[in-house]
Scaffold this active site. Sequence first.
Site, mmCIF file in Angstrom:
data_model
loop_
_atom_site.group_PDB
_atom_site.id
_atom_site.type_symbol
_atom_site.label_atom_id
_atom_site.label_comp_id
_atom_site.label_asym_id
_atom_site.label_seq_id
_atom_site.Cartn_x
_atom_site.Cartn_y
_atom_site.Cartn_z
ATOM 1 C CG ASN A 149 -0.230 -0.249 2.514
ATOM 2 O OD1 ASN A 149 0.430 -1.279 2.668
ATOM 3 N ND2 ASN A 149 -0.334 0.656 3.463
ATOM 4 C CB CYS A 323 -4.324 2.505 8.477
ATOM 5 S SG CYS A 323 -5.668 2.011 7.385
#
Length: 379
Positions: A149, A323
């Site tokens: 990611n 996140c």
Amino acid sequence: MIYLDHAATTPVYPEALEAMTPYLDTYYFNPSGNYREGISIRKTLNRIRLEIAESIHADPKEIVFTSGGTESDNWALINAARQYSAKGHHIITSSIEHHAILHTCHFLESRGFDITFLPVTSKGIIDPECLEKAIRPDTILISIMYANNEIGSLQPIHEIGKIAKKYSIPFHTDAVQAYCHIPIDVNADMIDLLSVSAHKFGGPKGVGFLYANSRTPLQPFLYGGAQEQGRRAGTENVAGIVGMGKAAEISLTHLNEYAQTESRLRDYLMHRILAKIPLTRLNGSHDKRLPGNINVSFRGIEAATLIAMLETKEIYVSGGSACSSADRSPSHVLKALGLTDAMASGALRITIGHENTLSEMEETFQAIRSCVRELRQIG
């Protein structure tokens, strides 16, 4: 506004929003209802389940709708710990996984499981030989992400699947960044479990799915009802699932077209930055990376400051995973590549979508170069 943070989330397709809306008002019925309207909703969910299954060459019974990637990742790992604890307590993953995997592994460590965190090359890719050497008689799961990611590096999924099958070990992959961006075939790659989140490909937030093949027992993760063939209790997020289905349909129909567009824009901006801005480096593989991903470090620059300066120009990028945006420590992914704290702290993640344009890439380059020059003069 120039939005270049598609790895964090993507704009919802207008068609997906349109498809969802009736299921928030007109077709609000519970799919567990045994009357005409409830049965109709249930048929809609099963149609979407079939379409999603076909997109990865799976069977509809192997698809369970979830709240997204985090739940799917947690479920895959904790299910293995529960299901196979009699065989062993060893799990293999990589050092650059998403925190949904890493934090779950740390939780399992606190419960007596032994986790091997495989190192990666300087390009962010695991060595299959290293993986095979890490396998023990008590290994019960291999969990390696499909695409990273932060740096976009693609892992050798087929080789991993072959090794897992050779030793009869279940293989899970976090495909949150990969699904609907590159082709996936769970049978060809011998994948047993796969996690997906809808908001990474034009769907709504709060919905996703877990693929678990028929040979992999899946214990319930949530209790309290018979939904999802008794495997996940709770009334289904009907509108979200409908939106995810429509987003997947659009993305998969245009997969090659969008990938080519994103790759062309990526290569243009990446080349401009590396060729024209001194003291920069590309993080991750040059060729084995997601179509829309660029991750570059600027020596002597704090990414947080650069991101804030770009925001004043209405250009939106990030320094890493959304996140972990509140965590100011250097990225664990970049540290695993061997970067110093200073270079890791100077990394910018730019993730491109098919709706971006070449003129936006040039404007972004000019803005980054201007900001870097200003910061280096101040420094």
